[in-house]
Design an enzyme around this catalytic site. Sequence first.
Site, PDB file in Angstrom:
ATOM      1  N   SER A  83       0.841  -1.197   0.000  1.00  0.00           N
ATOM      2  CA  SER A  83       0.000   0.000   0.000  1.00  0.00           C
ATOM      3  C   SER A  83       0.881   1.255   0.000  1.00  0.00           C
ATOM      4  CB  SER A  83      -0.957  -0.039   1.195  1.00  0.00           C
ATOM      5  OG  SER A  83      -2.051   0.817   0.986  1.00  0.00           O
ATOM      6  N   GLU A 121      -1.682  -3.340  -7.945  1.00  0.00           N
ATOM      7  CA  GLU A 121      -2.920  -3.664  -7.226  1.00  0.00           C
ATOM      8  C   GLU A 121      -3.520  -2.351  -6.766  1.00  0.00           C
ATOM      9  OE1 GLU A 121      -3.654  -3.239  -3.736  1.00  0.00           O
ATOM     10  OE2 GLU A 121      -1.743  -2.317  -3.240  1.00  0.00           O
ATOM     11  N   HIS A 152      -4.927  -5.588  -1.457  1.00  0.00           N
ATOM     12  CA  HIS A 152      -5.609  -5.370  -0.181  1.00  0.00           C
ATOM     13  C   HIS A 152      -6.572  -6.520   0.087  1.00  0.00           C
ATOM     14  CE1 HIS A 152      -3.877  -1.404  -0.705  1.00  0.00           C
ATOM     15  NE2 HIS A 152      -4.259  -1.069   0.502  1.00  0.00           N
TER      16      HIS A 152
END
Lengths: 332, 332
Positions: B103, B205, B275
Amino acid sequence: MTSLTLFSPAGAVPKADAVKRAAKRLAQLGFEVAIDADALSRQQRFAGDDAARLTALHRIADAAPSVALATRGGYGLTRLLDQIDWSRIASSIERGTRWVGYSDLTALQNGLIARHKGLAMWSGPLACDDFGRTEADGGVDEITRDCFVEAMSGALEAVGFRETTGGFDGLEARGRLWGGNLTVLCSLLGTPHWPKVRGGLLFLEDVNEHPYRVERMLLQLQQAGVIDNQAAVLLGDFSGAAKTPNDRGYGLKDAIAALRACTKTPVLTGLPFGHVRTKVCLPVGGTVELYVQGREAILGWQSDPRLAHVHEHGDDCGPDCGPDCGHDHAHH
Amino acid sequence: MTSLTLFSPAGAVPKADAVKRAAKRLAQLGFEVAIDADALSRQQRFAGDDAARLTALHRIADAAPSVALATRGGYGLTRLLDQIDWSRIASSIERGTRWVGYSDLTALQNGLIARHKGLAMWSGPLACDDFGRTEADGGVDEITRDCFVEAMSGALEAVGFRETTGGFDGLEARGRLWGGNLTVLCSLLGTPHWPKVRGGLLFLEDVNEHPYRVERMLLQLQQAGVIDNQAAVLLGDFSGAAKTPNDRGYGLKDAIAALRACTKTPVLTGLPFGHVRTKVCLPVGGTVELYVQGREAILGWQSDPRLAHVHEHGDDCGPDCGPDCGHDHAHH
């Protein structure tokens, strides 16, 4: 009569009624309104497939109406950027077309600046979002309408607004006006569609973006060397994002403070522009001058000298007049 | 015992309990766990002010534990990028530290690649998000846990997954692995923190991003010349965004199709990363090799040769084994 064509370069129009209402209102304002053949087309979330939207752009450029007003933004111009014949768009502007819109149109407007410095489009209203509102929804905002009409006639040569941070009294800056929607603008970074403007006046707005995301994009522009190279940054509206409990007081003011902490470029706030009802028209790509006196800011540009007129700050309303002076300031 | 330090470079930890649970689980897995002095600090939405988080990064780099595992992502590394002493971070890696996270950590990982090609961090779990889950919330995912333990021991030298698009049978590619969170990666474009990787394997992602926003970012990477210059693109999970009625069937598959329509670079799907609960560990910045046989893809790299071991595809499980073979494929 001023010819005006409504077109859809990005998202599909969900309800044709909004376009009809906009066309009617614009006709009442004196425009000779045409609706592009694909303005109501639909493919998934787009106003027709990529080929249809690209063809529409070129068709309007070739026809060169006085005004080319987008029905709405959404998302879609990114798909076309690599295929747009920019010289055709530029030619239409040289022949007198004023292209108008905001939000996703930011990609078109700044992509043009990347190739044809000196030519301007107009950051301004969208047909559906502004002229297509039902009366129950408040109808069209008067300042938005009047500013648009003046800009399209060539009369508008300045907009005034109350700067909302303070501390810029006496500021003067001159340069190319560019920018628009922050997310869309940042989506051009690193691509051939990025306008390498130095010494410019960069204006920015966004909607539904949490302040931390706004901050991340502002810091990206700073880290990319963009902010330091501007004469000034003008922030419009940044609303629509929900705060979260985890913010613990963090908000847009902190995002702006984070930018200011790492640049000497003046970062002004209060520009009446964005995903809000009251929005001015701005010549994106044109050379503008900024003057601040106290809290009153004026952004001016060379217009048609025969029709020279300052919107909102006329003879009876000096630059020092405040929010209660009774004039139509585009306060925000 | 393998030393492991938990630290917070970005968002504040909302509840210390999650860190305690993670520390306990990691200790049970054999790690000697330390919690950085500022891991639980808080300033607004951040894990301490910028100076505190920057100091913590450097403090951990200097201490060079075997593993530096971030507690969580959120937002915060963008604020530090211009001030990080990258040589100190690089030195810790040369001394054996494995930095792990995903992230917001994407900014740190790719910022390092921008300066020190050849050094790798680890895209992998986060302490709170993965090891800090309550048992009621399902506890830690077994594949995530096992893959992390193997990677941190130096044993992991490949991950296998089922490619979900098809048509890549026989594909082989070799290059630097880079990328991570799409939004965070794109926020580096145009800045000195952007890693100019050519011929690499780019993995991506994202979470809570509508497919049109994913598409806009993918097309930005394409228009910036990034995608065409890669040996392959590996897409992980893109979930969490709500569809809207206006999509009219438009979704992630269309976003991916839009990218594929304008590049010859293979764009694979199904990488178990993002995630989501099940995520593998990947040496971001390292040189990797990709092999596809049928729908089975293997991403491998040079590891510690004393401990050579292929995760999920051991001696009893050939590269052709499918989702029903009984092995712990990281299917997605």
